[in-house]
Design an enzyme around this catalytic site. Structure first.
Site, PDB file in Angstrom:
ATOM      1  N   TYR A  96       0.848  -1.204   0.000  1.00  0.00           N
ATOM      2  CA  TYR A  96       0.000   0.000   0.000  1.00  0.00           C
ATOM      3  C   TYR A  96       0.878   1.246   0.000  1.00  0.00           C
ATOM      4  O   TYR A  96       1.832   1.342   0.777  1.00  0.00           O
ATOM      5  CB  TYR A  96      -0.882   0.012   1.258  1.00  0.00           C
ATOM      6  CG  TYR A  96      -1.674   1.286   1.454  1.00  0.00           C
ATOM      7  CD1 TYR A  96      -2.979   1.399   0.983  1.00  0.00           C
ATOM      8  CD2 TYR A  96      -1.102   2.395   2.102  1.00  0.00           C
ATOM      9  CE1 TYR A  96      -3.704   2.575   1.158  1.00  0.00           C
ATOM     10  CE2 TYR A  96      -1.823   3.570   2.273  1.00  0.00           C
ATOM     11  CZ  TYR A  96      -3.119   3.652   1.801  1.00  0.00           C
ATOM     12  OH  TYR A  96      -3.838   4.809   1.966  1.00  0.00           O
ATOM     13  N   GLU A 178      -3.679   7.300  -4.251  1.00  0.00           N
ATOM     14  CA  GLU A 178      -3.553   6.081  -3.445  1.00  0.00           C
ATOM     15  C   GLU A 178      -3.436   4.869  -4.351  1.00  0.00           C
ATOM     16  O   GLU A 178      -4.250   4.700  -5.262  1.00  0.00           O
ATOM     17  CB  GLU A 178      -4.790   5.929  -2.548  1.00  0.00           C
ATOM     18  CG  GLU A 178      -4.742   4.685  -1.677  1.00  0.00           C
ATOM     19  CD  GLU A 178      -6.055   4.451  -0.933  1.00  0.00           C
ATOM     20  OE1 GLU A 178      -6.120   4.768   0.256  1.00  0.00           O
ATOM     21  OE2 GLU A 178      -7.014   3.962  -1.558  1.00  0.00           O
TER      22      GLU A 178
END
Ligand code: GDP
Ligand code: MN
Length: 356
Positions: A96, A178
């Site tokens: 991530y 993101e």
């Protein structure tokens, strides 16, 4: 403005970030992708995987079943207009990475986690790596990422990636970028498996090329009466409501409410005109713009484009004020399109068209 995954990935690709090969499908163009593929619902919200909006298909039969199902499946209230069909990636690890603007410190912050994927929300805040990104330290932060992910072989790739993500973030005036998951493939390559991006609407003026689904979104467009005789285009929810009220007070029937918003550009205003053309009984369009962030000249360009491109466009009653008003009047005057002084005049002109 929130971008859809395919739009965000196009920006990533432009910045040099590896993304899976893909094709974009819609209900009208449902051509067979290269199989196996992962089909992904293009809605502006997360959690698609858990909601059934991300499906791996191996055969043509599976493709037809899954694509029809996803295209009619609402996720958090959104029904997709498009499906993204991507080559299947062999996932070794899901990581991530995200970049945000940290308002209190007026800085750009990177956050990373070793365990990316659909359960990202369950991780304790303390388990994330965070770092302030500047134009100069992206390489260093990339090294930190390699250490934190325990992927020393990816140190160079992560340096490149961090630099590319930073450039992509800054050059597109992003508020959020993101990548979840950032996939480490079984072939030891880093690939952006998913991407969420939010752009700063207030920066729209320096991105005349911005043309995303959200810019033409219908969320600010509300049908009031499909058989109404006057359509309205305004900016700001308050002014848009006042415009609708003024039309109704004059004994006319407003067909719609439309707030074109601060990020309005030629494409989005033109899209609004096209939507108005779907009403059969509209005899006049009242345009009421008080421009702050919105620019009058952008609206003027859209008005001119609409007059040239849309046949049977009803007469326009236009009142403009604010940013770049003079430039707008000049553009419109060249096309012999009058600009009125007040909303009152606009309504009276529209009334004449309706009773003509
Ligand atoms: P989200 O649920 O809206 O965040 O959608 P994502 O695009 O992140 O997909 C959700 C999950 O589907 C990912 O975390 C992966 O586990 C899985 N997934 C997505 N694409 C692929 C792929 O190409 N191959 C494999 N094996 N899994 C995938
Ligand atoms: Mn995701």
């Amino acid at each position: 403005m929130k971008l859809l995954e395919y739009e965000a990935k196009a920006l990533l690709k432009k910045a040099g970030v590896p993304v899976p090969a893909s094709s974009l499908l819609s209900p009208k163009t449902k051509k067979m992708p290269v199989l196996p593929a992962v089909l992904k619902s293009q809605v502006p919200v997360g959690g698609r995987g858990k909601a059934g909006g991300v499906v791996i298909v191996k055969t043509e039969a599976e493709f037809y079943t899954a694509s029809s199902k996803i295209l009619s499946l609402p996720i958090k209230g959104f029904v997709p207009k498009h499906l993204l069909a991507e080559e299947l990636i062999n996932i070794a690890r899901e990581l991530y990475v995200s970049i945000i603007i940290d308002k209190p410190t007026a800085s750009i912050r990177l956050m990373a986690h070793r365990q990316g994927g659909v359960e990202i929300e369950t991780h304790a805040a303390s388990s994330f790596l965070t770092a302030t990104l500047t134009g100069k330290n992206a390489g260093l932060v990339g090294e930190q990422l390699a250490e934190y992910f325990e992927t020393p072989d990816q140190a160079f790739a992560l340096q490149d990636l961090t630099e590319q993500l930073y450039d992509c973030f800054v050059s597109n005036d992003a508020l959020l970028l993101e990548i979840n998951p950032l996939v480490l493939t079984k072939q030891d390559k880093l690939v952006a498996g998913d991407c969420k991006m939010e752009l700063d609407d207030a920066a729209a003026f320096r991105h005349p090329d911005w043309d995303f689904e959200a810019t033409t979104a219908e969320t600010n467009f509300v049908t009031l009466n499909p058989n109404g005789n006057v359509a309205t285009i305004a900016n700001g929810a308050g002014l848009a409501m006042a415009t609708v009220d003024a039309v109704a007070d004059a004994g006319l029937s407003p067909a719609n409410f439309l707030d074109i918003g601060g990020g309005a550009n030629t494409a989005s205003v033109l899209a609004a005109f096209e939507k108005i053309m779907e009403y059969p009984d509209v005899k006049a369009i009242v345009i009421n713009i008080f421009a702050g962030i919105t620019r009058c000249d952008e609206v003027a360009k859209a008005i001119i484009a609409a007059r040239q491109q849309i046949s049977g466009l009803p007469p326009l009653s236009i009142r403009l004020a604010g940013t770049n008003f003079e430039a707008a009047v000049e553009l419109l005057a060249a096309e012999k399109i009058p600009v009125l002084q007040t909303l009152e005049e606009c309504i009276q002109t529209a009334k004449k068209e309706v009773s003509a």
